[in-house]
Design an enzyme around this catalytic site. Structure first.
Site, PDB file in Angstrom:
ATOM      1  CG  HIS A 122      -2.086  -1.071   1.307  1.00  0.00           C
ATOM      2  ND1 HIS A 122      -2.785  -1.114   0.034  1.00  0.00           N
ATOM      3  CD2 HIS A 122      -2.345  -2.067   2.197  1.00  0.00           C
ATOM      4  CE1 HIS A 122      -3.840  -2.243   0.268  1.00  0.00           C
ATOM      5  NE2 HIS A 122      -3.393  -2.823   1.620  1.00  0.00           N
ATOM      6  CG  ASP A 159      -2.878  -8.397   0.657  1.00  0.00           C
ATOM      7  OD1 ASP A 159      -2.210  -8.604   1.446  1.00  0.00           O
ATOM      8  OD2 ASP A 159      -3.874  -7.733   0.800  1.00  0.00           O
ATOM      9  CG  HIS A 161      -6.610  -5.282   1.514  1.00  0.00           C
ATOM     10  ND1 HIS A 161      -6.278  -6.006   2.575  1.00  0.00           N
ATOM     11  CD2 HIS A 161      -7.834  -4.719   2.049  1.00  0.00           C
ATOM     12  CE1 HIS A 161      -6.923  -6.224   3.586  1.00  0.00           C
ATOM     13  NE2 HIS A 161      -7.948  -5.331   3.595  1.00  0.00           N
ATOM     14  CG  ASP A 246      -5.090 -10.133   3.414  1.00  0.00           C
ATOM     15  OD1 ASP A 246      -4.831 -10.283   2.196  1.00  0.00           O
ATOM     16  OD2 ASP A 246      -4.985  -8.831   3.638  1.00  0.00           O
TER      17      ASP A 246
END
Length: 336
Positions: A122, A159, A161, A246
């Site tokens: 991120h 991931d 996200h 995740d």
């Protein structure tokens, strides 16, 4: 597998209620202690100049000063302590180690997996966000180009996200292909199908925003129908996996429905693609916040390289996923 690890990464401690805790690495190592053929390597930390190859030097200096002053809340999600500067450099250095080893031809049981933290995908060029300070996988990709002889690098981010920071850093680059499979609408809200790159990087960003009902078969279809043809065409020298765990059905902060077996299957697909295109293969840890799920999933990645055969799913996927795959294929001129 060989795992890049350092106790320095445990010193970044954002607090007892923060999901991105040192306990994540402890859980992984506890589980790997029961696995066969695991070895650990502690690399040197990345130099600030290596990080600055993808990050704004002014931001790097600001983060260093923030930590030197004792840290605090950088934003509502992202917390640093004094030791976070050293941990972030170490995490980036471990990712660079994984890239170097993959480029050197380490395969099979020697395949490198960097389990550093804080995670990185991120972090944008000039800011921290989403638990991330330095974009480890982007730093590693640039390091492979600058120092390890890579001409083209591919990054696969599974991931849950979207890897917005990796996309931000690489969006106009023609020498790095970035693909993200993520849950649609989840933090940070980026990663639409039509975000495909710009300038020299037009077509080198692939986003697959999955519905929250997506499970193993849907993810495997992305590998088989989209990633394999795209990466055959791109022909990278190195494939780095931004390996977050995740998207598991039991992770507390997502809704995608992957099983633990999905990570063995995706690992096997990534290995097959790397072999097909003749690329080195390395893994860099991102998210994963259920400690048992995280540890078991990382162990299953290892066991896949240690000879365990993944088990294909029995279920299929719905029409919505099929339409999404068609949209992504059309955006990248891929025949399905």
């Amino acid at each position: 597998m060989r795992f890049g690890y350092s106790d320095v990464c445990l010193r970044h401690d954002p607090g007892p209620r923060h999901p991105e805790s040192p306990a994540r690495l402890d859980a992984i190592r506890d589980r790997l202690a029961r696995a066969h053929g695991v070895s650990y390597v502690e690399s040197d930390p990345a130099a600030a100049s290596v990080v600055e190859a993808v990050h704004d030097p002014a931001y790097v200096s600001r983060f260093r000063e923030f930590c030197a002053d004792g840290g605090g809340d950088w934003d509502p999600d992202t917390t640093a302590v004094e030791a976070s500067w050293d941990a972030a450099l170490q995490s980036a250095g471990l990712a660079c180690w994984a890239a170097e080893e993959a480029m050197a031809g380490d395969i099979g049981r020697e395949t490198p997996f960097s389990i550093g933290r804080p995670p990185g995908h991120h972090a944008v060029a000039d800011d921290a966000m989403g638990f991330c300070f330095f974009n480890n996988v982007a730093v590693a990709a640039q390091h492979a180009i600058d120092e390890a002889g890579a001409e083209r690098v591919a990054i696969l981010d599974w991931d849950v996200h979207h890897g917005n920071g990796t996309q931000d850093v690489l969006y106009d680059r023609g020498d790095v292909f970035f693909a993200s499979i993520h849950e649609d609408g989840l933090y940070p809200g980026t990663g639409a199908v039509d975000e495909t790159g710009e300038g020299a990087g037009e077509g080198t960003t692939m986003n697959v925003p999955m519905p929250d009902s997506a499970a193993d078969a849907a993810y495997l279809a992305v590998f088989d129908d989209l990633l394999e043809p795209a990466l055959r065409d791109f022909d990278p020298d190195l494939l780095l996996v931004s390996a977050g765990f995740d998207a598991h059905r039991h992770d507390p902060i997502s809704r995608v429905r992957l099983t633990t077996e999905a990570y063995a299957l995706m690992t096997d697909r990534a290995r097959s693609i790397a072999e097909t295109v003749g690329a080195g293969l390395g893994f860099v840890l991102e998210g994963g916040y259920s400690l048992d799920v995280l540890a078991d999933s990382v162990a299953l990645v290892h066991e896949t390289f240690d000879g365990r055969e993944p088990i294909e799913p029995d279920d299929g996927y719905d029409d919505g996923v099929d339409a999404l795959l068609d949209d992504v294929a059309a955006a990248h001129d891929i025949e399905r």
